[in-house]
Write an enzyme that holds these catalytic residues in place. Sequence first.
Site, PDB file in Angstrom:
ATOM      1  CG  ASP A  96      -4.219  -0.850   0.989  1.00 53.12           C
ATOM      2  OD1 ASP A  96      -3.454  -0.989   1.956  1.00 53.12           O
ATOM      3  OD2 ASP A  96      -3.965  -0.111   0.022  1.00 53.12           O
ATOM      4  CG  ASP A 106       2.983   1.291  -0.753  1.00 49.95           C
ATOM      5  OD1 ASP A 106       2.471   0.283  -1.269  1.00 49.95           O
ATOM      6  OD2 ASP A 106       2.333   2.151  -0.138  1.00 49.95           O
TER       7      ASP A 106
HETATM    8  C1  DGJ Z   1      -1.353   1.505  -0.399  1.00 49.98           C
HETATM    9  C2  DGJ Z   1      -0.873   0.257  -1.078  1.00 49.98           C
HETATM   10  O1  DGJ Z   1       0.259  -0.242  -0.455  1.00 49.98           O
HETATM   11  C3  DGJ Z   1      -0.621   0.579  -2.552  1.00 49.98           C
HETATM   12  O2  DGJ Z   1      -0.113  -0.555  -3.205  1.00 49.98           O
HETATM   13  C4  DGJ Z   1      -1.910   1.041  -3.182  1.00 49.98           C
HETATM   14  O3  DGJ Z   1      -2.836  -0.011  -3.155  1.00 49.98           O
HETATM   15  C5  DGJ Z   1      -2.443   2.245  -2.425  1.00 49.98           C
HETATM   16  N1  DGJ Z   1      -2.559   1.973  -1.016  1.00 49.98           N
HETATM   17  C6  DGJ Z   1      -3.786   2.648  -2.968  1.00 49.98           C
HETATM   18  O4  DGJ Z   1      -4.338   3.674  -2.276  1.00 49.98           O
END
Ligand code: DGJ
Length: 682
Positions: free
Chosen positions: A446, A507
């Site tokens: 991430d 997300d």
């Molecule tokens: C952002 C990501 O897009 C989410 O899926 C998740 O992993 C969060 N970060 C976790 O902090």
Amino acid sequence: MTVEFDPDSRTFLLSTPRTSYAVRVVDGSVRQVHWGAPLGIGAAASIPLRPDGGDGEVLGEEFPGEGGLRFGPPALVVDFGDGARSVSWRYESHSSDGPGLTITLVDDHYPVALELHYRVHGDCDVVERWAVLLNRGDAPVTVEALQSGAWTLPRRAGYRLSRVAGEWGAEFQLSRVPLPHGESTVTSRRGTHRHQTNPWLMVDPGDATEEHGEVWTVALAYSGGFTLTASRGYGDHVSVLAGPDHDTAPPRTLGPGERLDTPMTLGLYTGGGFGGASHQWHAYARRHVLPAPTEERPVLYNSWEGTWFDVDEAGQIETARIAADLGVELYVMDDGWFGARLSDRAGLGDWSPNPDRFPSGLGPLVKEVHRLGMRFGLWVEPEMVNPDSDLYRAHPDWVVHQPHRRRTEVRHQLTLDFGRSDVAEWAYEWLSRLLTDNAIDFLKWDMNRPFTEPGPPSTAAHTRNVYDVVDRLRARFPHLRIESCASGGGRVDFGILRRTDQVWTSDNTDPVDRIAIQSGYSQVYPAAAMGAWASESPNPINGRATPLRFRFHVAMAGALGVSGNLREWSPAERDEARALIAEYKRVRHVIAHGELYRLTPPDAQTVVVQYVLGGESVVLAWRVRGRIGRPELPVRLRGLDPDATYEAGERPYPGGLLLAHGLDLDLPRGDHASTLVHLRRR
Ligand code: DGJ
């Protein structure tokens, strides 16, 4: 897939299966003479050069510099330290090795050289290009701008520009507008493209549709900041300059004997409309970009929308048992497993399991996940640190910052300066240890904030070192598979796809919003790599309630995943999810490896996509909003054999009928009805 040369005119012809690309060396500069439908070397050699523009402007250069009759954005600006900033090329040599061509130019006066590299493939129409600047002298020069190259389009009236724009939770929103005269720039100064943009654009003569018409596309295989500038002159001269620099990118010093390689820029011409462009991009990604393209992506479960930061051994094991029972093949534990990471305010950078949550480390969970027959995946964010962490307390100088300036936090975190080799090495070491000590099969990598206060040359070096760490991890742990994530779809491009297996697209897991996001993603990037979860209802991001079946059917358009608190799913929901996952597994090869047809626009009342692979086809239909008096029309399918008979279940369908009359969807009444139809040739 050949390169031919006509010595008299010094014209080079690169041929792909359905297109030709021709350049000519003229007075030391390389000028493009053709990019479009196929032609022979004789014809290419006889194409006249593009006439000069106003004020005698030189047009059609593959790598325009500054100086002379050049008024467009330059691919190269070099400060030689004595007042000279322009280059004056002369042809030195060329070499060709079948699918590749390199043309080398040298400056008339200063000891710098430029290599223009080209490569084509026998199985898709993408032309790959990159450049290398070499300092052959004994004094350093300052490189103020170095882009990957310019693409020139044939002169047509009525050009339009297509691209994607967006925001967090609303990535890949397609925009299509007339291309204005002057310069239109798609750029990111955020260190990566983030959600606001993506490094590609398409230009068409204003009349292309999903199925017909000419489309030229330019992309950049790079995950850092970038610029794509489409310039339209008054005489409908259009060119697109692509590269990693933008107006606030810092200059670089090129020492004696050193070289600078640009990222690859990719060009694609098709006569098959926007859908045809997507087919070619997807074929390119599957055949020449993705590291393990033939593997089926496992159905994954991700803990994020189930437990958020609240992960522990007992809860994850309980969830993993349910996930395995549903048919999940890869169990991914998301954020919250390490250090003092109880929220997004602390712990980032301290990569050892939280002892209260995982008293015996990750071992018991990983073991149980494997015992259940699933692979185990783990969330990491190696490029970032919370100021409230042991790492930051020990190394406050490791973050991207400028002296005497505030260290701007986003999501309570700072960016580690991966451009520093000691920082990149630290990350490689702890990731290697983590992977050696635990049987981890998959990382979700991430990156949750843009760059601020970048000090030279950190963003370019940062991107290079992220690539390097990922490449080294993959080489050392060949079984490892990786998902690229940046607060959702903030880092999706052909640079990161070369070294990761899938991306987290957004997300936003609401299936209604997701339809437009997925459609924008699919313009260039392949379904095989598109991570998509069926999650909770009401959706935790936007509160919309939708049926489980609809959520699954929308997520099946890519690499299916599941998220949510499975412990609270009722037996009936679990049964339905189990059946839908089983259904997906029967068809996922067609979705991942087949040709995608977007049969309706993404804002239709009922949106339909179709995938075709050999004699199989999958149709996914999602009714976004039912309207009395507006029943679904039959959907005319594509890519089928009109003389063959297909069957879905027991029911036979003549191919000709599906193509000419269409498939009647027979959706039940109401909003958010959906279906999956799997057709097989008899
Ligand atoms: C952002 C990501 O897009 C989410 O899926 C998740 O992993 C969060 N970060 C976790 O902090």
